[in-house]
Write an enzyme that holds these catalytic residues in place. Sequence first.
Site, short mmCIF file in Angstrom:
data_model
loop_
_atom_site.label_atom_id
_atom_site.label_comp_id
_atom_site.label_asym_id
_atom_site.label_seq_id
_atom_site.Cartn_x
_atom_site.Cartn_y
_atom_site.Cartn_z
N CYS A 77 -5.61 8.39 8.13
CA CYS A 77 -5.91 7.81 9.43
C CYS A 77 -5.61 8.81 10.53
CB CYS A 77 -5.08 6.56 9.65
SG CYS A 77 -5.75 5.14 8.78
N LYS A 104 0.83 -1.21 0.00
CA LYS A 104 0.00 0.00 0.00
C LYS A 104 0.86 1.25 0.00
CE LYS A 104 -2.44 2.72 3.48
NZ LYS A 104 -1.39 3.32 4.29
N ASN A 105 1.81 1.32 0.90
CA ASN A 105 2.54 2.58 1.05
C ASN A 105 3.54 2.83 -0.09
OD1 ASN A 105 1.01 3.31 3.20
ND2 ASN A 105 2.51 2.69 4.77
N ARG A 116 -9.06 0.35 3.65
CA ARG A 116 -8.12 1.30 3.01
C ARG A 116 -6.82 0.60 2.65
NH1 ARG A 116 -8.58 7.03 5.61
NH2 ARG A 116 -7.17 7.42 3.93
N ASP A 168 3.74 0.56 12.06
CA ASP A 168 2.51 0.07 11.44
C ASP A 168 2.17 -1.37 11.85
OD1 ASP A 168 2.23 2.53 10.30
OD2 ASP A 168 2.98 1.93 8.33
N ARG A 195 -0.04 15.22 12.66
CA ARG A 195 0.81 14.61 11.63
C ARG A 195 1.35 15.73 10.76
NH1 ARG A 195 -2.01 9.19 9.30
NH2 ARG A 195 0.05 9.00 8.39
N PRO A 196 2.43 16.39 11.20
CA PRO A 196 2.94 17.57 10.50
C PRO A 196 3.59 17.22 9.16
CG PRO A 196 4.41 16.97 12.29
CD PRO A 196 3.26 16.03 12.36
N ILE A 197 3.70 18.22 8.28
CA ILE A 197 4.44 18.01 7.02
C ILE A 197 5.52 19.10 6.84
CG2 ILE A 197 2.62 16.71 5.82
CD1 ILE A 197 2.06 19.34 4.23
N ASP A 198 5.99 19.61 7.97
CA ASP A 198 6.99 20.69 7.90
C ASP A 198 8.27 20.26 7.16
OD1 ASP A 198 7.04 19.13 10.47
OD2 ASP A 198 9.00 20.08 10.59
N GLN A 199 8.64 18.98 7.26
CA GLN A 199 9.88 18.55 6.60
C GLN A 199 9.70 18.48 5.07
OE1 GLN A 199 12.87 18.24 8.34
NE2 GLN A 199 11.48 19.17 9.83
N ARG A 224 -4.22 10.44 3.14
CA ARG A 224 -2.97 11.04 3.60
C ARG A 224 -1.99 11.21 2.44
NH1 ARG A 224 -1.31 14.11 7.45
NH2 ARG A 224 0.91 13.93 7.75
N1 EPU Z 1 7.14 14.19 10.99
C1 EPU Z 1 7.41 15.52 11.24
N2 EPU Z 1 7.41 16.40 10.19
C2 EPU Z 1 7.16 16.00 8.92
C3 EPU Z 1 6.90 14.66 8.65
C4 EPU Z 1 6.89 13.76 9.71
O1 EPU Z 1 7.64 15.90 12.38
O2 EPU Z 1 7.19 16.85 8.02
C5 EPU Z 1 7.15 13.23 12.08
C6 EPU Z 1 5.77 12.59 12.28
O3 EPU Z 1 4.95 13.39 13.12
C7 EPU Z 1 6.14 11.26 12.90
C8 EPU Z 1 7.48 10.91 12.24
O4 EPU Z 1 7.99 12.14 11.73
O5 EPU Z 1 6.32 11.42 14.28
C9 EPU Z 1 7.41 9.92 11.10
O6 EPU Z 1 6.45 10.34 10.15
P1 EPU Z 1 6.55 9.96 8.59
O7 EPU Z 1 6.64 11.19 7.81
O8 EPU Z 1 7.62 8.93 8.44
O9 EPU Z 1 5.13 9.33 8.32
P2 EPU Z 1 4.24 9.47 7.02
O10 EPU Z 1 5.10 9.50 5.83
O11 EPU Z 1 3.22 10.52 7.19
C10 EPU Z 1 4.11 6.93 6.49
C11 EPU Z 1 3.04 5.91 6.35
C12 EPU Z 1 2.47 5.58 7.72
C13 EPU Z 1 3.59 5.12 8.64
C14 EPU Z 1 4.72 6.14 8.69
C15 EPU Z 1 5.94 5.68 9.48
C16 EPU Z 1 2.14 6.40 4.17
C17 EPU Z 1 1.02 6.94 3.37
N3 EPU Z 1 2.00 6.43 5.49
O12 EPU Z 1 3.49 8.09 7.04
O13 EPU Z 1 1.61 4.49 7.47
O14 EPU Z 1 3.08 4.95 9.95
O15 EPU Z 1 5.16 6.43 7.34
O16 EPU Z 1 6.44 4.49 8.97
O17 EPU Z 1 3.13 5.91 3.64
C18 EPU Z 1 -0.20 3.08 7.82
O18 EPU Z 1 0.10 2.50 6.78
O19 EPU Z 1 -1.05 2.63 8.64
C19 EPU Z 1 0.44 4.35 8.15
C20 EPU Z 1 -0.06 5.21 9.02
#
Ligand code: EPU
Length: 432
Positions: A117, A22-23, A400, A308, A123-127, A93
């Site tokens: 979810c 999925k991811n 999903r 996960d 769930r920030p996207i600042d990075q 997401r």
């Molecule tokens: N984070 C920041 N800033 C950012 C991005 C992330 O502080 O800009 C923090 C998050 O708050 C978190 C950590 O960094 O504490 C890791 O977040 P990451 O960005 O790795 O997560 P993501 O890309 O939003 C994906 C998967 C999630 C999975 C995480 C970690 C997708 C669509 N989602 O999320 O999958 O938990 O990586 O492996 O790929 C799931 O499949 O159930 C799921 C939630």
Amino acid sequence: MTKYIVQGGKPLFGEVDISGAKNAAVAIIPAALMVDGVCRIENIPQISDVTMSLRILERLGAVIRSINPHTVEIDCTRIHSTRTDYELSRKIRASYYLIGSLLGRFGQAEVAMPGGCNFGGVRPIDQHVKGFTALGAKVVVEGGFIRAFTERGRLKGANIYLDVVSVGATMNIMMAAAMAEGLTVIENCAKEPHIVDLANFLNSMGANIRGAGTDTIKIQGVDRLTGGTYAIIPDQIEAGTYMAAVAATGGQILVKNIIPKHMDCITAKLIEMGVEVEEHEDTLLVRRTGDLQRTNIKTLPYPGFPTDMQPQITAVLSLAKGTSLVTESVWNSRYRYVDELKRMGANIQVDDKTAVVEGVDHLTGAPIQAYDLRAGAACVIAALAAHGESEISGVQYIERGYEDIILKLQALGANIRSVEVDEEDAVSVRIG
Ligand code: EPU
């Protein structure tokens, strides 16, 4: 509304085929938008997040042809808009990947603030934003949309150091940089298998990305990506979920179509818990006959134990002998499902990021609610192992990310079915 009805207490036996990841799929589909030609993607999982991603692309002008249930051809030669459908893209997401792909190819993107979810916390996207800005984009939030654009029309390569190891930021910046002018170096990258998969997909379409799977990724921008064929890797977490299910119920299953190396972090913990795992080329034979033993788990970025899989493994540990400690170190909060397991008799106390799991002799079936995808998987596992009947609501979250979960579990001998219920909760039509 759909619910799952589970008569628990039956060990699982048989074989299960694992679907595409999925991811990986939810990143590769947006990345297909960068391709000026036709790309054929194989091993696509049939799950609602994928359906939604394809629909978003179609609204932007992509022509999508379904070759068979797991193969699509995507033609993005005539994209006519860089603004995504608000209602569709806010539902998932992964729609944030469209910022990287649209910005990379067209120098502009407008994408609804991502949904997905909600397992508590932010769930920030600042990075992601930090990366796009370093590549020369301006990023603003306007009317519920994230708008990113570059006045020079094309991004420019840069050195980017991620402050947190983020899967999404690594992939999003990789996409944007794939068509930027010059070299981009991303440091402190995430290393999950789907990151390597996205890099392999882009490279097979003509990108020049090296180092994916390590903490430094180097991307030499190219002018154009052209078509090709690519097969998505198997889903590590789906495979881990079935392994956890047989650990909880007992029995023996063959988990097929996987990359065993991707499973090491999960396999190692299951072995500590007394589960036998036999590795073959692209299958794992998983057997549990004796008691489950306690262990401690801490979630970490890959190759650590995946967040996960945290809810599913906690469901299994709730039946182990002794006290286990589970520490969530990737997300701030991901324990909402624990109250559901407690309804079934689990003895779990959560203190901030740690769950103290006191194993109990058995769980008892109950009406429970899935609040997110993996929480839903934990509910299913607990229900399969419990004595008596459970009724699981919120299954749209499970669908999903898990293709044909009912059929796959039924083939393993589980007594689980999907029912449609009306507003008063009366069971009306049996559908599974
Ligand atoms: N984070 C920041 N800033 C950012 C991005 C992330 O502080 O800009 C923090 C998050 O708050 C978190 C950590 O960094 O504490 C890791 O977040 P990451 O960005 O790795 O997560 P993501 O890309 O939003 C994906 C998967 C999630 C999975 C995480 C970690 C997708 C669509 N989602 O999320 O999958 O938990 O990586 O492996 O790929 C799931 O499949 O159930 C799921 C939630």
